[in-house]
Write a protein that holds these residues in place. Structure first.
Motif, PDB file in Angstrom:
ATOM      1  N   UNK A 151     -10.601 -53.172  24.349  1.00 25.45           N
ATOM      2  CA  UNK A 151     -11.613 -53.266  23.301  1.00 25.45           C
ATOM      3  C   UNK A 151     -10.909 -53.661  22.010  1.00 25.45           C
ATOM      4  N   UNK A 152     -11.252 -54.834  21.489  1.00 21.79           N
ATOM      5  CA  UNK A 152     -10.621 -55.358  20.279  1.00 21.79           C
ATOM      6  C   UNK A 152     -11.524 -55.125  19.078  1.00 21.79           C
ATOM      7  N   UNK A 153     -10.924 -54.632  18.014  1.00 20.11           N
ATOM      8  CA  UNK A 153     -11.646 -54.515  16.738  1.00 20.11           C
ATOM      9  C   UNK A 153     -12.934 -53.722  16.901  1.00 20.11           C
ATOM     10  N   UNK A 154     -12.824 -52.543  17.524  1.00 19.49           N
ATOM     11  CA  UNK A 154     -13.984 -51.683  17.696  1.00 19.49           C
ATOM     12  C   UNK A 154     -14.371 -51.010  16.395  1.00 19.49           C
ATOM     13  N   UNK A 155     -15.182 -49.972  16.502  1.00 20.20           N
ATOM     14  CA  UNK A 155     -15.629 -49.260  15.315  1.00 20.20           C
ATOM     15  C   UNK A 155     -14.425 -48.712  14.554  1.00 20.20           C
ATOM     16  N   UNK A 156     -14.400 -48.944  13.234  1.00 23.39           N
ATOM     17  CA  UNK A 156     -13.239 -48.563  12.450  1.00 23.39           C
ATOM     18  C   UNK A 156     -12.101 -49.545  12.583  1.00 23.39           C
ATOM     19  N   UNK A 157     -12.390 -50.734  13.167  1.00 22.54           N
ATOM     20  CA  UNK A 157     -11.399 -51.795  13.350  1.00 22.54           C
ATOM     21  C   UNK A 157     -10.207 -51.323  14.178  1.00 22.54           C
ATOM     22  N   UNK A 158     -10.487 -50.534  15.212  1.00 20.93           N
ATOM     23  CA  UNK A 158      -9.432 -50.011  16.081  1.00 20.93           C
ATOM     24  C   UNK A 158      -9.522 -50.686  17.451  1.00 20.93           C
ATOM     25  N   UNK A 159      -8.345 -50.905  18.063  1.00 22.26           N
ATOM     26  CA  UNK A 159      -8.262 -51.388  19.442  1.00 22.26           C
ATOM     27  C   UNK A 159      -8.031 -50.205  20.368  1.00 22.26           C
ATOM     28  N   UNK A 160      -8.491 -50.340  21.603  1.00 22.86           N
ATOM     29  CA  UNK A 160      -8.243 -49.296  22.590  1.00 22.86           C
ATOM     30  C   UNK A 160      -8.387 -49.895  23.980  1.00 22.86           C
ATOM     31  N   UNK A 161      -8.018 -49.111  24.977  1.00 22.66           N
ATOM     32  CA  UNK A 161      -8.134 -49.509  26.378  1.00 22.66           C
ATOM     33  C   UNK A 161      -8.997 -48.478  27.093  1.00 22.66           C
ATOM     34  N   UNK A 162      -9.936 -48.955  27.884  1.00 23.32           N
ATOM     35  CA  UNK A 162     -10.752 -48.049  28.677  1.00 23.32           C
ATOM     36  C   UNK A 162     -10.772 -48.524  30.118  1.00 23.32           C
ATOM     37  N   UNK A 163     -11.464 -47.785  30.974  1.00 26.27           N
ATOM     38  CA  UNK A 163     -11.376 -47.977  32.410  1.00 26.27           C
ATOM     39  C   UNK A 163     -12.469 -48.938  32.901  1.00 26.27           C
ATOM     40  N   UNK A 164     -12.126 -49.716  33.934  1.00 23.68           N
ATOM     41  CA  UNK A 164     -13.110 -50.527  34.662  1.00 23.68           C
ATOM     42  C   UNK A 164     -13.462 -49.773  35.939  1.00 23.68           C
ATOM     43  N   UNK A 165     -14.708 -49.399  36.135  1.00 20.31           N
ATOM     44  CA  UNK A 165     -15.080 -48.702  37.371  1.00 20.31           C
ATOM     45  C   UNK A 165     -14.777 -49.561  38.599  1.00 20.31           C
ATOM     46  N   UNK A 166     -14.206 -48.950  39.624  1.00 22.71           N
ATOM     47  CA  UNK A 166     -13.857 -49.703  40.824  1.00 22.71           C
ATOM     48  C   UNK A 166     -15.059 -50.367  41.467  1.00 22.71           C
ATOM     49  N   UNK A 167     -16.221 -49.739  41.383  1.00 23.80           N
ATOM     50  CA  UNK A 167     -17.426 -50.294  41.994  1.00 23.80           C
ATOM     51  C   UNK A 167     -17.918 -51.545  41.282  1.00 23.80           C
ATOM     52  N   UNK A 168     -17.438 -51.775  40.058  1.00 27.45           N
ATOM     53  CA  UNK A 168     -17.895 -52.935  39.305  1.00 27.45           C
ATOM     54  C   UNK A 168     -16.942 -54.119  39.394  1.00 27.45           C
ATOM     55  N   UNK A 169     -15.800 -53.943  40.047  1.00 29.87           N
ATOM     56  CA  UNK A 169     -14.810 -55.025  40.102  1.00 29.87           C
ATOM     57  C   UNK A 169     -15.384 -56.291  40.739  1.00 29.87           C
ATOM     58  N   UNK A 170     -16.064 -56.219  41.892  1.00 29.54           N
ATOM     59  CA  UNK A 170     -16.621 -57.465  42.462  1.00 29.54           C
ATOM     60  C   UNK A 170     -17.645 -58.128  41.547  1.00 29.54           C
ATOM     61  N   UNK A 171     -18.554 -57.338  40.968  1.00 33.83           N
ATOM     62  CA  UNK A 171     -19.580 -57.912  40.098  1.00 33.83           C
ATOM     63  C   UNK A 171     -18.973 -58.497  38.835  1.00 33.83           C
ATOM     64  N   UNK A 172     -17.961 -57.822  38.284  1.00 37.33           N
ATOM     65  CA  UNK A 172     -17.328 -58.314  37.069  1.00 37.33           C
ATOM     66  C   UNK A 172     -16.519 -59.573  37.358  1.00 37.33           C
ATOM     67  N   UNK A 173     -15.896 -59.637  38.525  1.00 34.35           N
ATOM     68  CA  UNK A 173     -15.163 -60.845  38.904  1.00 34.35           C
ATOM     69  C   UNK A 173     -16.110 -62.025  39.044  1.00 34.35           C
ATOM     70  N   UNK A 174     -17.287 -61.784  39.635  1.00 37.14           N
ATOM     71  CA  UNK A 174     -18.284 -62.852  39.752  1.00 37.14           C
ATOM     72  C   UNK A 174     -18.787 -63.283  38.381  1.00 37.14           C
ATOM     73  N   UNK A 175     -18.918 -62.321  37.476  1.00 37.29           N
ATOM     74  CA  UNK A 175     -19.370 -62.644  36.112  1.00 37.29           C
ATOM     75  C   UNK A 175     -18.339 -63.517  35.394  1.00 37.29           C
TER      76      UNK A 175
END
Length: 315
Positions: A151-175
């Motif tokens: 996540x780039x330039x989130x609230x407060x102009x902060x970057x962070x890393x969050x998780x990708x749910x395993x069940x969404x990997x195929x759908x996100x790859x197709x996207x």
């Protein structure tokens, strides 16, 4: 007002904060018959804020935003340091508990969605994203191999890393594949540009057409940028997803006043109920202070450092 905007941009305030502050300053000046703010003092500021609360019946957060805009005007723009400015009392915000859905209610809401709206809502819940953070994801910010979202330039102009749910990997790859194909068609039509943060378009003039900078969730239509004369494509507008989630909640028969942000609240609460550490959840949510995350402490247990998304636990 041009000086106000220039000062806000020099201090790297977000575009939304800029629009909000300019709007409040304009309302303040109009409220007092278009008099210059230098000729107005504590009585006029107090009168305006009181009018908002009494006649306007605005929420405490709205009144505090107006006060912040006026403080910025006098101290940041006009350079005036009055004792009464520091003595202004902010409205007391009521302590409210966030609306949280149960796991079964989340399942019911997601079952009413499909396509892009379903994927976005699933990411909001599965990764604890804010809506705009999800919509402004670039292709280079998605790491499916590591199952991470940057996540780039989130609230407060902060970057962070969050998780990708395993069940969404195929759908996100197709996207991502769909975004690549769309970008290829745009390039063939002489378009393919996107807006870049800060002054990157001047430092890297061709970066706006690179694949990595393209939106994960691009809009269906392009537009012509007046300043650069580039044919660009924006990301999906927030109202599209907000409307879809609201309709999904209604079709699911839920009486709760749930919204897109409710999915983020549910993410945090369900992780706490699963025993994850409050500090880990703070980092995933991007909260500056752990006290903000403590509002979700329905259940507090010591948890592991490797996070499994609550989306993966849905039946």
């Amino acid at each position: 007002m041009e000086v106000v905007r220039a000062t806000l941009r020099a201090r790297h305030y977000s575009p939304r904060t800029e629009d909000a502050y300019v709007g409040w300053i304009r309302r303040f000046v109009r409220f007092h018959g278009w008099k210059h703010p230098r000729t107005l003092g504590e009585p006029e500021v107090t009168m305006f804020l009181t009018s908002l609360a009494v006649q306007g019946r605005v929420a405490a957060s709205t009144q505090n935003q107006a006060l912040s805009a006026l403080l910025f005007l006098y101290t940041g723009v006009l350079g005036l340091e009055f004792d009464w400015l520091q003595g202004l009392v902010r409205a007391r915000r009521p302590a409210r508990m966030p609306v949280v859905l149960t796991r079964d209610e989340v399942r019911q809401v997601l079952a009413q969605l499909q396509g892009t709206e379903w994927l976005i809502a699933s990411l909001l819940y599965g990764g604890g994203l804010r809506l705009l953070e999800c919509l402004t994801l670039r292709i280079k910010d998605v790491d499916l191999a590591s199952r991470e979202l940057r996540i780039r330039d989130g609230k407060g102009r902060k970057d962070r890393v969050t998780v990708v749910p395993g069940r969404l990997v195929p759908a996100l790859a197709a996207r991502l594949d769909e975004s690549r194909v769309l970008h290829g068609r745009d390039l063939g039509a002489g378009a393919g540009w996107v807006s870049l943060p800060d002054a990157l378009d001047r430092k890297y003039p061709r970066a706006g057409r690179e694949l990595g900078w393209q939106w994960v969730f691009p809009a269906t239509r392009t537009y012509l940028d007046v300043a650069t004369r580039q044919r660009r494509r924006h990301h999906i507008h927030e109202t599209v997803v907000q409307r879809a989630v609201k309709q999904a909640v209604t079709r699911a028969g839920l009486a709760k006043a749930a919204s897109c942000h409710t999915l983020r609240h549910s993410f945090a609460t369900h992780l706490l109920q699963s025993g994850y550490d409050i500090r880990t959840i703070q980092e995933l949510l991007g909260h500056r202070d752990v006290s903000t995350t403590m509002i979700y402490t329905h259940v507090l247990n010591a948890g592991g450092r490797g996070v499994r998304s609550p989306l993966d636990d849905l039946p």
